[in-house]
Scaffold this motif. Sequence first.
Motif, PDB file in Angstrom:
ATOM      1  N   LEU A   1       0.809  -1.211   0.000  1.00 45.98           N
ATOM      2  CA  LEU A   1       0.000   0.000   0.000  1.00 45.98           C
ATOM      3  C   LEU A   1       0.845   1.265   0.000  1.00 45.98           C
ATOM      4  O   LEU A   1       0.550   2.238  -0.715  1.00 45.98           O
ATOM      5  CB  LEU A   1      -0.935  -0.009   1.223  1.00 45.98           C
ATOM      6  CG  LEU A   1      -1.927   1.131   1.363  1.00 45.98           C
ATOM      7  CD1 LEU A   1      -2.896   1.153   0.181  1.00 45.98           C
ATOM      8  CD2 LEU A   1      -2.721   0.983   2.676  1.00 45.98           C
ATOM      9  N   PHE A   2       1.930   1.258   0.796  1.00 44.10           N
ATOM     10  CA  PHE A   2       2.730   2.474   0.958  1.00 44.10           C
ATOM     11  C   PHE A   2       4.066   2.418   0.217  1.00 44.10           C
ATOM     12  O   PHE A   2       4.797   3.418   0.199  1.00 44.10           O
ATOM     13  CB  PHE A   2       2.978   2.733   2.445  1.00 44.10           C
ATOM     14  CG  PHE A   2       1.742   3.128   3.200  1.00 44.10           C
ATOM     15  CD1 PHE A   2       1.259   4.425   3.146  1.00 44.10           C
ATOM     16  CD2 PHE A   2       1.049   2.196   3.959  1.00 44.10           C
ATOM     17  CE1 PHE A   2       0.119   4.802   3.833  1.00 44.10           C
ATOM     18  CE2 PHE A   2      -0.097   2.549   4.654  1.00 44.10           C
ATOM     19  CZ  PHE A   2      -0.565   3.856   4.586  1.00 44.10           C
ATOM     20  N   GLY A   3       4.400   1.269  -0.357  1.00 45.16           N
ATOM     21  CA  GLY A   3       5.660   1.163  -1.084  1.00 45.16           C
ATOM     22  C   GLY A   3       6.875   1.318  -0.194  1.00 45.16           C
ATOM     23  O   GLY A   3       7.890   1.909  -0.610  1.00 45.16           O
ATOM     24  N   CYS A   4       6.795   0.818   1.025  1.00 50.91           N
ATOM     25  CA  CYS A   4       7.902   0.986   1.963  1.00 50.91           C
ATOM     26  C   CYS A   4       8.543  -0.364   2.302  1.00 50.91           C
ATOM     27  O   CYS A   4       7.900  -1.413   2.216  1.00 50.91           O
ATOM     28  CB  CYS A   4       7.436   1.706   3.229  1.00 50.91           C
ATOM     29  SG  CYS A   4       6.106   0.881   4.127  1.00 50.91           S
ATOM     30  N   PRO A   5       9.811  -0.366   2.696  1.00 47.28           N
ATOM     31  CA  PRO A   5      10.527  -1.611   2.966  1.00 47.28           C
ATOM     32  C   PRO A   5      10.170  -2.212   4.329  1.00 47.28           C
ATOM     33  O   PRO A   5       9.678  -1.523   5.222  1.00 47.28           O
ATOM     34  CB  PRO A   5      12.001  -1.187   2.920  1.00 47.28           C
ATOM     35  CG  PRO A   5      11.991   0.260   3.285  1.00 47.28           C
ATOM     36  CD  PRO A   5      10.697   0.818   2.753  1.00 47.28           C
ATOM     37  N   VAL A   6      10.469  -3.503   4.456  1.00 45.00           N
ATOM     38  CA  VAL A   6      10.216  -4.258   5.686  1.00 45.00           C
ATOM     39  C   VAL A   6      11.558  -4.646   6.303  1.00 45.00           C
ATOM     40  O   VAL A   6      12.440  -5.170   5.605  1.00 45.00           O
ATOM     41  CB  VAL A   6       9.386  -5.522   5.411  1.00 45.00           C
ATOM     42  CG1 VAL A   6       9.130  -6.295   6.703  1.00 45.00           C
ATOM     43  CG2 VAL A   6       8.070  -5.168   4.725  1.00 45.00           C
TER      44      VAL A   6
END
Length: 200
Positions: free
Chosen positions: A68-73
């Motif tokens: 959804l946010f295009g952020c890394p884990v």
Amino acid sequence: MKVDVLPIGLYEENSYVLHDHDHVLFIDPGRNAKQIAACVSEKETADGIILTHGHEDHTQAADDLAELFGCPVYMSLEDYVLVDPKNKLRHGYGAPVYSEIHDLKGDMQIGTFNVSVIPTPGHTAGSVCIRFRQILFTGDTLFASSIGRTDLYSGDEAQMIETLKLFRNMPHDLRVLPGHGPATTIARELAVNPYLRGLY
């Protein structure tokens, strides 16, 4: 700075949304990505997702939020075995995370957030605590008046005892935000937590 606390799911795991200067960090998003995402305003940027360990009640919304946010884990790769899709629930409370996992260790900058990653094995081999300024996110290592269990896969009682000794040397005014239950402080836990008091 603001922290949203969302007790979600059967185990009421605390999912946290950390806000600072129009940036957001998700910590232990256990379930219900929509509820967690609703805490983020249109003007805010999501910088990343941190998993303090690999148990499913702390990880299951990670993929949805990452998409959804295009952020890394981020999580300690010591716990990757618990989320590796190849294992498919082989290790009890683990569940697959399909997003790319970035290693979580040392002092790191995740987007605009400077965090300190403190290895705290015991609950799982890869459990960590995350310090941001005067807040310590402890996952399932330290709770108010209790600690995490050590009888699950990769848990280790001897490691937990060594981990708990670390809290004695932390600033007493640190605010502790655990994976389950109410917030506390290092000072309070040193005074009342039987698992910490017994280490003196």
